[in-house]
Design a protein around this motif. Sequence first.
Motif, PDB file in Angstrom:
ATOM      1  N   LEU A 157      -0.932   3.907   6.383  1.00 47.23           N
ATOM      2  CA  LEU A 157      -0.330   2.826   7.654  1.00 47.23           C
ATOM      3  C   LEU A 157      -1.506   2.550   8.495  1.00 47.23           C
ATOM      4  CD1 LEU A 157       1.469   1.158   9.219  1.00 47.23           C
ATOM      5  CD2 LEU A 157       2.442   3.060  10.218  1.00 47.23           C
ATOM      6  N   VAL A 158      -2.313   3.746   8.827  1.00 49.54           N
ATOM      7  CA  VAL A 158      -3.478   3.666   9.619  1.00 49.54           C
ATOM      8  C   VAL A 158      -4.519   2.930   8.752  1.00 49.54           C
ATOM      9  CG1 VAL A 158      -5.355   5.042  10.607  1.00 49.54           C
ATOM     10  CG2 VAL A 158      -3.033   5.867  10.714  1.00 49.54           C
ATOM     11  N   GLY A 159      -4.767   3.181   7.537  1.00 52.82           N
ATOM     12  CA  GLY A 159      -5.894   2.546   6.693  1.00 52.82           C
ATOM     13  C   GLY A 159      -5.502   0.961   6.547  1.00 52.82           C
ATOM     14  N   ALA A 160      -4.012   0.684   6.760  1.00 52.88           N
ATOM     15  CA  ALA A 160      -3.810  -0.960   6.401  1.00 52.88           C
ATOM     16  C   ALA A 160      -4.175  -1.392   8.042  1.00 52.88           C
ATOM     17  CB  ALA A 160      -2.473  -1.081   6.296  1.00 52.88           C
ATOM     18  N   LEU A 161      -3.891  -0.811   9.004  1.00 56.15           N
ATOM     19  CA  LEU A 161      -4.393  -1.160  10.311  1.00 56.15           C
ATOM     20  C   LEU A 161      -5.622  -1.298  10.383  1.00 56.15           C
ATOM     21  CD1 LEU A 161      -1.712   0.961  12.570  1.00 56.15           C
ATOM     22  CD2 LEU A 161      -1.781  -1.606  12.332  1.00 56.15           C
ATOM     23  N   ALA A 164       0.840  -1.175  -0.193  1.00 57.81           N
ATOM     24  CA  ALA A 164      -0.016  -0.139   0.129  1.00 57.81           C
ATOM     25  C   ALA A 164       0.936   1.399   0.123  1.00 57.81           C
ATOM     26  CB  ALA A 164      -1.079   0.018   1.165  1.00 57.81           C
ATOM     27  N   LEU A 165       2.012   1.032   0.458  1.00 56.06           N
ATOM     28  CA  LEU A 165       2.949   2.215   0.640  1.00 56.06           C
ATOM     29  C   LEU A 165       3.359   2.778  -0.835  1.00 56.06           C
ATOM     30  CD1 LEU A 165       4.699   4.455   1.775  1.00 56.06           C
ATOM     31  CD2 LEU A 165       6.240   2.509   2.328  1.00 56.06           C
ATOM     32  N   GLY A 166       3.743   1.580  -1.420  1.00 53.34           N
ATOM     33  CA  GLY A 166       3.855   1.924  -3.107  1.00 53.34           C
ATOM     34  C   GLY A 166       2.739   2.181  -3.748  1.00 53.34           C
ATOM     35  N   GLY A 212      -6.796   5.286   4.256  1.00 50.04           N
ATOM     36  CA  GLY A 212      -6.085   6.161   4.939  1.00 50.04           C
ATOM     37  C   GLY A 212      -6.173   7.581   4.386  1.00 50.04           C
ATOM     38  N   GLY A 213      -7.131   7.869   3.760  1.00 48.79           N
ATOM     39  CA  GLY A 213      -7.540   9.311   3.506  1.00 48.79           C
ATOM     40  C   GLY A 213      -6.738   9.814   2.107  1.00 48.79           C
ATOM     41  N   THR A 214      -6.205   9.062   1.454  1.00 43.99           N
ATOM     42  CA  THR A 214      -5.343   9.659   0.214  1.00 43.99           C
ATOM     43  C   THR A 214      -6.377   9.583  -1.169  1.00 43.99           C
ATOM     44  OG1 THR A 214      -3.067   8.552   0.534  1.00 43.99           O
ATOM     45  CG2 THR A 214      -3.601   9.017  -1.601  1.00 43.99           C
ATOM     46  N   SER A 215      -6.595  10.672  -1.732  1.00 43.03           N
ATOM     47  CA  SER A 215      -7.540  10.954  -2.503  1.00 43.03           C
ATOM     48  C   SER A 215      -7.363  10.181  -3.793  1.00 43.03           C
ATOM     49  CB  SER A 215      -7.755  12.245  -3.011  1.00 43.03           C
ATOM     50  OG  SER A 215      -8.618  12.466  -3.951  1.00 43.03           O
ATOM     51  N   LEU A 216      -8.322   9.391  -4.305  1.00 46.39           N
ATOM     52  CA  LEU A 216      -7.931   8.688  -5.681  1.00 46.39           C
ATOM     53  C   LEU A 216      -7.674   9.574  -7.114  1.00 46.39           C
ATOM     54  CD1 LEU A 216     -10.649   5.784  -5.401  1.00 46.39           C
ATOM     55  CD2 LEU A 216      -8.174   5.534  -5.452  1.00 46.39           C
ATOM     56  N   PHE A 217      -7.986  10.813  -6.868  1.00 50.14           N
ATOM     57  CA  PHE A 217      -7.687  12.005  -7.651  1.00 50.14           C
ATOM     58  C   PHE A 217      -6.587  12.605  -7.647  1.00 50.14           C
ATOM     59  CE2 PHE A 217     -12.211  11.360  -6.515  1.00 50.14           C
ATOM     60  CZ  PHE A 217     -12.866  11.072  -7.708  1.00 50.14           C
ATOM     61  N   GLY A 218      -5.631  12.162  -6.857  1.00 50.82           N
ATOM     62  CA  GLY A 218      -4.339  12.335  -6.867  1.00 50.82           C
ATOM     63  C   GLY A 218      -4.009  13.851  -5.971  1.00 50.82           C
ATOM     64  N   GLY A 219      -3.005  14.020  -5.606  1.00 47.82           N
ATOM     65  CA  GLY A 219      -2.480  15.472  -4.980  1.00 47.82           C
ATOM     66  C   GLY A 219      -2.721  15.521  -3.532  1.00 47.82           C
ATOM     67  N   ARG A 220      -3.472  14.750  -2.852  1.00 42.96           N
ATOM     68  CA  ARG A 220      -3.893  14.774  -1.414  1.00 42.96           C
ATOM     69  C   ARG A 220      -3.716  13.290  -0.862  1.00 42.96           C
ATOM     70  NH1 ARG A 220      -8.229  14.802   2.136  1.00 42.96           N
ATOM     71  NH2 ARG A 220      -9.465  14.039   0.301  1.00 42.96           N
TER      72      ARG A 220
END
Length: 351
Positions: free
Chosen positions: A305-309, A84-86, A290-298
Amino acid sequence: MANDASPGSGTATVPDTGTTGFEERHTESPLQRIQHVLHANPILGPLAVLVLAIIVFSIVSGRFLSATNLGLVLAQVTVIAVLALGQTLIILTAGIDLSAGAIAVFSSILMANIATDLGVPGVLALIIGLVLGTAMGAINGLLVTRLKLPPFIVTLGTLSIFFSLNSVVSQSETVRGTDMPSIMTWTGNTFGIGGFRITYGSIIMLLLFAVFWYALSNTAWGRHVYATGDDIEAARLAGIRTGHVLFSVYTVAGLLYAIGAWILMGRLASASPNVGVEYNLDSITAVVLGGTSLFGGRGLVLGTLVGALIVGVFRNGLQLGGVDVVWQGCAIGLLVLIAVSIDQWIRKVKA
């Protein structure tokens, strides 16, 4: 501008004052304030979900908060967290990688077979496997940047290619850990901290997150990654070599997937060609939760890491609660839909 009134008309003069920023803030509804807070601090939402899940599952099962179980949850999420980091790096550039799991599994098979079939020393076989995994990521990057193909199509194609090559090289046979050099499965070894048993793979995972948190937060490369994902044309006009940024992101992701392969071999104590079918979805799920936007940039790697947990806690907690595996998948899917909906809502925030 004031409304002028003639003397003795009895009409009061009312000054025309603009609305100040302070007054605007106080006219916001509580929901709008939450929207602004989540927009400014994207990790708060995932953290709240994680804490709430831990509280709920600790009530559902008395075993959930035991040191043994918490150590198990961390070990279970380690491979997905590294993948998920990659995936986070790529999604930050408004792309997506459907080949993450295929690269990881194929890299593990290559490492194991190079060591066992060719008799290459373990450390050298491991290094070769890491280089080959990086090369697979670079292939994705070249196809995206040179041929200008959509990341979804590129990685969908390489997903099939790498899984097919995986079957050819492995001949659908698992390489046992006892047949490999010990360095190959070293990541699965554990050590104790109090009552917890932690794998060396988990330590590597945490170090990787620390490194990439720093890289994205404090280096020019990190700023270029965010700028490219936010608006690639504006980034190009600002002098950022967006093609190089994209290529570097896919190449680095390939290296991370290969490291995930090493951790996977330690986790399974073997190199199996028959695992990893769900790794692509799980890695994307962790990034989205984890809050990363699928539209990029945020987004933030710590959020990933929180999302994986969150994924690990939900699956473990539902299992301890006696919930069927099918319904566990439904719960994770529902979480993804909610997370994407919240992301869409947060992106509509007004400055």
